[in-house]
Design a protein around this motif. Structure first.
Motif, PDB file in Angstrom:
ATOM      1  N   VAL A 139      -4.031  63.735   8.837  1.00 35.26           N
ATOM      2  CA  VAL A 139      -4.128  63.734   7.382  1.00 35.26           C
ATOM      3  C   VAL A 139      -5.024  62.604   6.896  1.00 35.26           C
ATOM      4  O   VAL A 139      -5.876  62.798   6.019  1.00 35.26           O
ATOM      5  N   ASN A 140      -4.861  61.404   7.458  1.00 35.94           N
ATOM      6  CA  ASN A 140      -5.611  60.238   6.998  1.00 35.94           C
ATOM      7  C   ASN A 140      -6.577  59.683   8.036  1.00 35.94           C
ATOM      8  O   ASN A 140      -7.697  59.309   7.707  1.00 35.94           O
ATOM      9  N   GLN A 141      -6.164  59.621   9.276  1.00 34.41           N
ATOM     10  CA  GLN A 141      -7.058  59.114  10.320  1.00 34.41           C
ATOM     11  C   GLN A 141      -6.525  59.481  11.695  1.00 34.41           C
ATOM     12  O   GLN A 141      -5.319  59.661  11.880  1.00 34.41           O
ATOM     13  N   SER A 142      -7.440  59.601  12.641  1.00 35.82           N
ATOM     14  CA  SER A 142      -7.067  59.852  14.030  1.00 35.82           C
ATOM     15  C   SER A 142      -6.801  58.521  14.720  1.00 35.82           C
ATOM     16  O   SER A 142      -6.750  57.468  14.082  1.00 35.82           O
ATOM     17  N   GLN A 143      -6.671  58.551  16.047  1.00 39.94           N
ATOM     18  CA  GLN A 143      -6.373  57.322  16.785  1.00 39.94           C
ATOM     19  C   GLN A 143      -7.597  56.406  16.913  1.00 39.94           C
ATOM     20  O   GLN A 143      -7.470  55.271  17.348  1.00 39.94           O
ATOM     21  N   TYR A 144      -8.765  56.891  16.522  1.00 36.06           N
ATOM     22  CA  TYR A 144      -9.996  56.122  16.725  1.00 36.06           C
ATOM     23  C   TYR A 144     -10.676  55.879  15.381  1.00 36.06           C
ATOM     24  O   TYR A 144     -10.959  56.810  14.636  1.00 36.06           O
ATOM     25  N   ARG A 145     -10.920  54.615  15.048  1.00 35.08           N
ATOM     26  CA  ARG A 145     -11.645  54.272  13.830  1.00 35.08           C
ATOM     27  C   ARG A 145     -12.477  53.026  14.083  1.00 35.08           C
ATOM     28  O   ARG A 145     -12.158  52.195  14.943  1.00 35.08           O
ATOM     29  N   LEU A 146     -13.551  52.884  13.331  1.00 35.42           N
ATOM     30  CA  LEU A 146     -14.445  51.739  13.465  1.00 35.42           C
ATOM     31  C   LEU A 146     -14.362  50.809  12.264  1.00 35.42           C
ATOM     32  O   LEU A 146     -14.919  49.703  12.299  1.00 35.42           O
ATOM     33  N   SER A 147     -13.681  51.237  11.201  1.00 33.50           N
ATOM     34  CA  SER A 147     -13.572  50.399  10.005  1.00 33.50           C
ATOM     35  C   SER A 147     -12.316  50.808   9.244  1.00 33.50           C
ATOM     36  O   SER A 147     -11.663  51.803   9.574  1.00 33.50           O
ATOM     37  N   GLY A 148     -11.998  50.028   8.198  1.00 34.10           N
ATOM     38  CA  GLY A 148     -10.844  50.350   7.370  1.00 34.10           C
ATOM     39  C   GLY A 148      -9.541  49.887   7.984  1.00 34.10           C
ATOM     40  O   GLY A 148      -9.494  49.321   9.079  1.00 34.10           O
ATOM     41  N   LYS A 149      -8.474  50.154   7.259  1.00 35.58           N
ATOM     42  CA  LYS A 149      -7.143  49.725   7.671  1.00 35.58           C
ATOM     43  C   LYS A 149      -6.345  50.893   8.245  1.00 35.58           C
ATOM     44  O   LYS A 149      -6.605  52.049   7.932  1.00 35.58           O
ATOM     45  N   ALA A 150      -5.368  50.548   9.047  1.00 30.79           N
ATOM     46  CA  ALA A 150      -4.484  51.563   9.593  1.00 30.79           C
ATOM     47  C   ALA A 150      -3.779  52.302   8.454  1.00 30.79           C
ATOM     48  O   ALA A 150      -3.278  51.677   7.522  1.00 30.79           O
ATOM     49  N   GLY A 151      -3.764  53.622   8.522  1.00 29.16           N
ATOM     50  CA  GLY A 151      -3.078  54.416   7.523  1.00 29.16           C
ATOM     51  C   GLY A 151      -3.935  54.853   6.362  1.00 29.16           C
ATOM     52  O   GLY A 151      -3.570  55.776   5.634  1.00 29.16           O
ATOM     53  N   GLU A 152      -5.079  54.200   6.134  1.00 27.25           N
ATOM     54  CA  GLU A 152      -5.978  54.598   5.060  1.00 27.25           C
ATOM     55  C   GLU A 152      -6.758  55.850   5.460  1.00 27.25           C
ATOM     56  O   GLU A 152      -7.050  56.065   6.633  1.00 27.25           O
ATOM     57  N   ARG A 153      -7.113  56.647   4.470  1.00 27.89           N
ATOM     58  CA  ARG A 153      -7.938  57.813   4.763  1.00 27.89           C
ATOM     59  C   ARG A 153      -9.305  57.343   5.247  1.00 27.89           C
ATOM     60  O   ARG A 153      -9.955  56.506   4.608  1.00 27.89           O
ATOM     61  N   ASN A 154      -9.725  57.888   6.363  1.00 29.49           N
ATOM     62  CA  ASN A 154     -10.968  57.444   7.007  1.00 29.49           C
ATOM     63  C   ASN A 154     -11.715  58.688   7.480  1.00 29.49           C
ATOM     64  O   ASN A 154     -11.306  59.346   8.439  1.00 29.49           O
TER      65      ASN A 154
END
Length: 289
Positions: free
Chosen positions: A36-51
């Motif tokens: 819904v908001n993000q998968s297990q992999y992100r390069l920016s932003g905070k945990a739980g935020e839509r990415n």
């Protein structure tokens, strides 16, 4: 040295038997997840935020990765157990239908992989479980008999709800090497398939720590070597691995997976099965802990 401890050990250890007296039961777990908001992999932003980038990483699984993994399973004649998000089944029913038509197992894996059962009310939890099972059944014609909570986020009422919804096995446990029946003979009887795959998980050993794919292969080989020796010695064991379509379905992981699948397909005295078949066997054998 006093050997009395050996007798205590033998009396305390559970033993199982597999079809055809196989030394090892082997399953392959594959996660096909929506977010819904993000998968297990992100390069920016905070945990739980839509990415949006993180979500696009997760979408690779249903667009590309699942097909590559299905082809690899087919090439080696191996059955897979696909843990599916209800949201993904609702959005991409043709993919779930293809998995079922290929003869693989379908398991409920929560509505979305970033919506957890921990913290949900009983009504919310029941709704997520029922909606997930319904969506997979609509897509495939098969209602899942097994469940694996997203991020293993079950709680003390989850099993009872699962049983009420017709599920007879769960994978939310890490306390044993072998499956077992909880509350045998009771209305809330359920089979538990523990996490024996923690040493061979693409998320834990490749993506999160940014290792090379060889770390996954090493964990798998070391684990299988140990349990195969024990199984041949008269104490049958269970092997499982965890793959994610949006991770292991990428080209970089392909050669490693070919080695794993090729190795598995060549082994003698191995029962290649799905997790639902494994759980049914355990239940029918009455393998209580």
């Amino acid at each position: 040295m006093n050997d009395e401890w050996r007798g205590i050990m033998e009396d305390s250890r559970r033993r199982v038997s597999w079809p055809d007296d196989a030394a090892v039961a082997s399953t392959i777990g594959i996660a096909l997840e929506a977010f819904v908001n993000q998968s297990q992999y992100r390069l920016s932003g905070k945990a739980g935020e839509r990415n949006e980038f993180s979500l696009s990483y997760g979408e690779y699984g249903v667009k590309v990765g699942v097909w590559r993994l299905l082809e690899q399973l087919d090439a080696h004649g191996l059955p897979g157990t696909f843990s599916v998000s209800g949201l993904l089944a609702e959005r991409h029913p043709q993919v779930i239908d293809a998995i079922a038509k290929a003869g693989h197992d379908l398991v409920g894996h929560g509505w979305a992989n970033d919506l957890f059962l921990i913290g949900a009310s009983e009504e919310e939890e029941r709704g997520m479980i029922r909606d997930t099972l319904d969506a997979i059944e609509r897509a495939s014609g098969v209602r899942p008999a097994g469940w694996a909570s997203p991020a293993n986020s079950s709680n003390d009422r989850t099993n009872a709800i699962l049983v009420e919804e017709g599920v007879f096995w769960t994978g939310d446990d890490a306390s044993d090497d072998l499956p077992y029946v909880e509350n045998p003979g009771a209305p809330d009887e359920i089979v538990t398939l523990p996490k024996v795959n923690l040493a061979a998980n693409d998320l834990i050993h490749w993506i999160m720590p940014t290792n090379g794919t060889g770390v996954f292969l090493e964990g798998f080989e070391d684990t299988f070597t140990t349990i195969y020796r024990e199984g041949r010695a008269g104490r049958p064991q269970w092997s499982d691995i965890v793959l994610h379509c949006h991770m292991a379905g990428r080209p970089a992981f392909g050669p490693t997976l070919e080695r794993v699948f090729g190795f598995l397909a060549e082994q003698e005295s191995v029962w290649h099965t799905t997790k639902t078949e494994l759980a049914r066997w355990v239940r029918d054998q009455g393998a209580a802990r």
